[in-house]
Design an enzyme around this catalytic site. Structure first.
Site, PDB file in Angstrom:
ATOM      1  N   GLU A   1       5.285 -11.135  14.763  1.00 29.45           N
ATOM      2  CA  GLU A   1       4.815 -11.750  16.001  1.00 29.45           C
ATOM      3  C   GLU A   1       5.379 -13.173  16.122  1.00 29.45           C
ATOM      4  OE1 GLU A   1       0.664 -11.343  16.409  1.00 29.45           O
ATOM      5  OE2 GLU A   1       0.637 -12.182  18.439  1.00 29.45           O
ATOM      6  N   ARG A  55       0.826  -1.216   0.000  1.00 30.05           N
ATOM      7  CA  ARG A  55       0.000   0.000   0.000  1.00 30.05           C
ATOM      8  C   ARG A  55       0.854   1.257   0.000  1.00 30.05           C
ATOM      9  NH1 ARG A  55      -3.073  -3.935   2.858  1.00 30.05           N
ATOM     10  NH2 ARG A  55      -1.812  -3.539   4.706  1.00 30.05           N
TER      11      ARG A  55
HETATM   12  P1  AMP Z   1       4.160  -2.714  11.951  1.00 28.87           P
HETATM   13  O1  AMP Z   1       5.437  -3.217  11.336  1.00 28.87           O
HETATM   14  O2  AMP Z   1       3.745  -3.489  13.158  1.00 28.87           O
HETATM   15  O3  AMP Z   1       4.210  -1.207  12.208  1.00 28.87           O
HETATM   16  O4  AMP Z   1       2.988  -2.972  10.892  1.00 28.87           O
HETATM   17  C1  AMP Z   1       2.824  -2.127   9.801  1.00 28.87           C
HETATM   18  C2  AMP Z   1       2.417  -2.864   8.560  1.00 28.87           C
HETATM   19  O5  AMP Z   1       1.480  -3.892   8.804  1.00 28.87           O
HETATM   20  C3  AMP Z   1       1.791  -1.880   7.596  1.00 28.87           C
HETATM   21  O6  AMP Z   1       2.378  -2.090   6.312  1.00 28.87           O
HETATM   22  C4  AMP Z   1       0.319  -2.212   7.598  1.00 28.87           C
HETATM   23  O7  AMP Z   1      -0.183  -2.256   6.291  1.00 28.87           O
HETATM   24  C5  AMP Z   1       0.193  -3.566   8.292  1.00 28.87           C
HETATM   25  N1  AMP Z   1      -0.730  -3.554   9.449  1.00 28.87           N
HETATM   26  C6  AMP Z   1      -0.408  -3.798  10.749  1.00 28.87           C
HETATM   27  N2  AMP Z   1      -1.462  -3.739  11.567  1.00 28.87           N
HETATM   28  C7  AMP Z   1      -2.527  -3.429  10.795  1.00 28.87           C
HETATM   29  C8  AMP Z   1      -3.941  -3.191  11.047  1.00 28.87           C
HETATM   30  N3  AMP Z   1      -4.470  -3.271  12.275  1.00 28.87           N
HETATM   31  N4  AMP Z   1      -4.717  -2.888   9.989  1.00 28.87           N
HETATM   32  C9  AMP Z   1      -4.203  -2.791   8.752  1.00 28.87           C
HETATM   33  N5  AMP Z   1      -2.894  -3.000   8.434  1.00 28.87           N
HETATM   34  C10 AMP Z   1      -2.056  -3.316   9.440  1.00 28.87           C
END
Ligand code: AMP
Length: 176
Positions: free
Chosen positions: A96, A59
């Protein structure tokens, strides 16, 4: 901001129980919503020199290309492992369960270039932190990071700030 927030669809328990998935496809599909989103993501960087936007698959490509066009700079893709055709530099980050890898072309950034990171959402900040490391290892300087959605309870924006990265989001949601 509230108008844009209403255009984000929330899907409970996707992709697994307990996750509230913030689906931005409904926002991107709305002509005025998409236009305002891109304008607001670019706004803090309009008066700052930016050499390129680095968008994170997938995205971050949609938004990053539009933000780059608006700022009048280039676009650099940061992709999942094995997708880029030329020589790459890779960076592992924790999920995770297990690890993932994102990659950038080794010659995508020239030393000292000023790079803006773009993605749709910041949660734990693991993905954005890996992008910061990749850009730094490539010789780039990070101007900032811009997102549509922040999930502050997961601490990603705070993590970026602790790394000295200026981070912006258009809206935030409580919870995961
Ligand atoms: P993080 O590395 O944990 O900051 O996760 C970010 C990535 O995971 C982004 O590219 C988001 O598109 C996706 N992502 C994580 N959590 C969500 C959520 N609750 N809803 C939508 N996309 C998420």
């Amino acid at each position: 901001m509230n108008d844009l927030k209403r255009l984000v669809r929330t899907i409970p328990d996707y992709p697994k129980p307990g996750i509230m998935f913030r689906d931005v496809t409904t926002l991107l599909g709305d002509a005025q919503g998409f236009k305002a989103t891109v304008a607001q993501m670019a706004e803090p960087y309009r008066t700052v020199p930016v050499d390129a936007v680095a968008g994170i698959e997938a995205r971050g490509f949609i938004l990053g290309g539009a933000v780059a066009d608006r700022l009048g700079c280039g676009f650099i893709p940061i992709r999942k492992k094995g997708k880029l055709p030329w020589k790459t530099i890779g960076q592992e980050y924790a999920l995770e369960y297990g690890v993932d890898v994102i990659e950038i072309h080794e010659d995508a950034i020239r030393k000292g270039e000023r790079i803006l990171i773009v993605d749709d959402l910041i949660a734990t900040g693991g993905t954005a932190e890996a992008a910061v490391k990749l850009i730094s290892r490539s010789g780039g300087t990070i101007v900032g990071a811009t997102f549509i959605v922040d999930l502050p309870e997961l601490g990603g924006a705070k993590k970026l700030r602790s790394l000295g990265i200026d981070s912006h989001a258009l809206m935030s949601f409580d919870g995961h």
